[in-house]
Design a protein around this motif. Structure first.
Motif, PDB file in Angstrom:
ATOM      1  N   ARG A  15       6.117 -11.978-107.264  1.00 54.50           N
ATOM      2  CA  ARG A  15       6.650 -12.293-108.596  1.00 54.50           C
ATOM      3  C   ARG A  15       5.531 -12.158-109.615  1.00 54.50           C
ATOM      4  NH1 ARG A  15      10.580 -15.790-111.316  1.00 54.50           N
ATOM      5  NH2 ARG A  15       9.502 -16.995-112.897  1.00 54.50           N
ATOM      6  N   ASP A  24       4.035 -14.535-116.212  1.00 59.69           N
ATOM      7  CA  ASP A  24       4.464 -14.312-117.592  1.00 59.69           C
ATOM      8  C   ASP A  24       3.478 -13.397-118.312  1.00 59.69           C
ATOM      9  OD1 ASP A  24       6.553 -16.053-117.034  1.00 59.69           O
ATOM     10  OD2 ASP A  24       5.687 -17.735-118.147  1.00 59.69           O
ATOM     11  N   ARG A  77      12.364 -17.472-119.744  1.00 60.16           N
ATOM     12  CA  ARG A  77      12.289 -17.112-118.317  1.00 60.16           C
ATOM     13  C   ARG A  77      12.476 -18.349-117.448  1.00 60.16           C
ATOM     14  NH1 ARG A  77       7.181 -14.578-114.945  1.00 60.16           N
ATOM     15  NH2 ARG A  77       8.423 -13.602-113.307  1.00 60.16           N
ATOM     16  N   THR A  78      11.897 -19.453-117.864  1.00 61.20           N
ATOM     17  CA  THR A  78      12.062 -20.712-117.117  1.00 61.20           C
ATOM     18  C   THR A  78      13.535 -21.118-117.082  1.00 61.20           C
ATOM     19  OG1 THR A  78       9.823 -21.412-117.704  1.00 61.20           O
ATOM     20  CG2 THR A  78      11.376 -23.140-117.028  1.00 61.20           C
ATOM     21  N   TYR A  88      16.081 -19.059-117.475  1.00 59.18           N
ATOM     22  CA  TYR A  88      16.744 -18.047-116.650  1.00 59.18           C
ATOM     23  C   TYR A  88      16.598 -18.399-115.167  1.00 59.18           C
ATOM     24  CZ  TYR A  88      18.263 -13.486-114.993  1.00 59.18           C
ATOM     25  OH  TYR A  88      18.961 -12.477-114.370  1.00 59.18           O
ATOM     26  N   ASP A  89      15.371 -18.739-114.772  1.00 54.69           N
ATOM     27  CA  ASP A  89      15.119 -19.094-113.374  1.00 54.69           C
ATOM     28  C   ASP A  89      15.974 -20.278-112.935  1.00 54.69           C
ATOM     29  OD1 ASP A  89      13.213 -17.076-113.214  1.00 54.69           O
ATOM     30  OD2 ASP A  89      11.498 -18.444-113.366  1.00 54.69           O
ATOM     31  N   GLN A  90      16.159 -21.231-113.812  1.00 57.40           N
ATOM     32  CA  GLN A  90      16.905 -22.437-113.462  1.00 57.40           C
ATOM     33  C   GLN A  90      18.415 -22.221-113.429  1.00 57.40           C
ATOM     34  OE1 GLN A  90      15.915 -25.821-115.867  1.00 57.40           O
ATOM     35  NE2 GLN A  90      17.241 -27.189-114.718  1.00 57.40           N
ATOM     36  N   ASP A 129      19.251 -17.043-112.414  1.00 56.36           N
ATOM     37  CA  ASP A 129      18.723 -16.245-111.309  1.00 56.36           C
ATOM     38  C   ASP A 129      19.528 -16.376-110.025  1.00 56.36           C
ATOM     39  OD1 ASP A 129      16.513 -14.485-110.340  1.00 56.36           O
ATOM     40  OD2 ASP A 129      16.251 -16.167-108.946  1.00 56.36           O
ATOM     41  N   ARG A 130      20.196 -17.479-109.836  1.00 54.56           N
ATOM     42  CA  ARG A 130      20.962 -17.646-108.595  1.00 54.56           C
ATOM     43  C   ARG A 130      22.099 -16.626-108.490  1.00 54.56           C
ATOM     44  NH1 ARG A 130      23.006 -23.546-110.172  1.00 54.56           N
ATOM     45  NH2 ARG A 130      21.407 -23.252-111.697  1.00 54.56           N
ATOM     46  N   GLU A 155      20.181 -10.838-110.749  1.00 54.17           N
ATOM     47  CA  GLU A 155      18.835 -10.301-110.553  1.00 54.17           C
ATOM     48  C   GLU A 155      18.281  -9.903-111.920  1.00 54.17           C
ATOM     49  OE1 GLU A 155      16.861  -9.856-107.959  1.00 54.17           O
ATOM     50  OE2 GLU A 155      18.208 -10.252-106.290  1.00 54.17           O
ATOM     51  N   PRO A 156      17.104 -10.400-112.309  1.00 52.58           N
ATOM     52  CA  PRO A 156      16.599 -10.061-113.633  1.00 52.58           C
ATOM     53  C   PRO A 156      16.021  -8.651-113.733  1.00 52.58           C
ATOM     54  CG  PRO A 156      15.072 -11.535-112.528  1.00 52.58           C
ATOM     55  CD  PRO A 156      16.281 -11.397-111.640  1.00 52.58           C
ATOM     56  N   TYR A 160      14.092 -13.826-123.766  1.00 50.88           N
ATOM     57  CA  TYR A 160      13.664 -13.336-122.438  1.00 50.88           C
ATOM     58  C   TYR A 160      14.553 -12.206-121.954  1.00 50.88           C
ATOM     59  CZ  TYR A 160      12.986 -13.071-117.429  1.00 50.88           C
ATOM     60  OH  TYR A 160      12.780 -12.607-116.155  1.00 50.88           O
TER      61      TYR A 160
END
Length: 116
Positions: free
Chosen positions: A22, A25, A38-39, A41-43, A46-47, A50-51, A112
């Motif tokens: 990964r 940033d 991005r944080t 998005y990850d939370q 992302d599940r 796919e970014p 993001y």
């Protein structure tokens, strides 16, 4: 024979692994707002999305989202207004996040998503 099968099985499982490290940033050149997005998005995203790939999970991959004229699956225009509407209110199986994310979170997330 059992040892041979074990070695072959291990080699096959390792060769199928396409995970890459990964990027940070900084490596992605994200500014503070994009990094905050991005944080988020990850939370939350992302599940299912796919970014950095067009390959989907539960929802479509989002690589190049704003470089296309239309959004994948829905065919709606790929612009801030449509994406914000989907993030806030959901679509099909995707839940809306207007009760979860505040206005700044949504703007950070959008910033993001423009980097994908």
């Amino acid at each position: 024979m059992a040892a041979f099968l074990c070695v072959v099985s291990t080699l096959l499982s390792l060769s199928g692994c396409d995970a890459e490290r990964r990027k940070s940033d900084a490596e992605l050149g994200l500014n503070p707002q994009q990094a905050a997005g991005r944080t988020i998005y990850d939370q939350y995203c992302d599940r299912c999305h796919e970014p950095y790939s067009t390959r989907g999970k539960k929802g479509p991959g989002l690589k190049g989202l704003f470089q296309h004229q239309y959004l994948p699956l829905s065919g709606l225009p790929a612009n801030d207004e449509r994406v914000l509407d989907i993030v806030n209110h959901g679509r099909n199986e995707m839940p809306g996040y207007n009760q979860t994310l505040n206005a700044q979170d949504v703007q950070d997330l959008l910033a993001y998503m423009h980097t994908l």
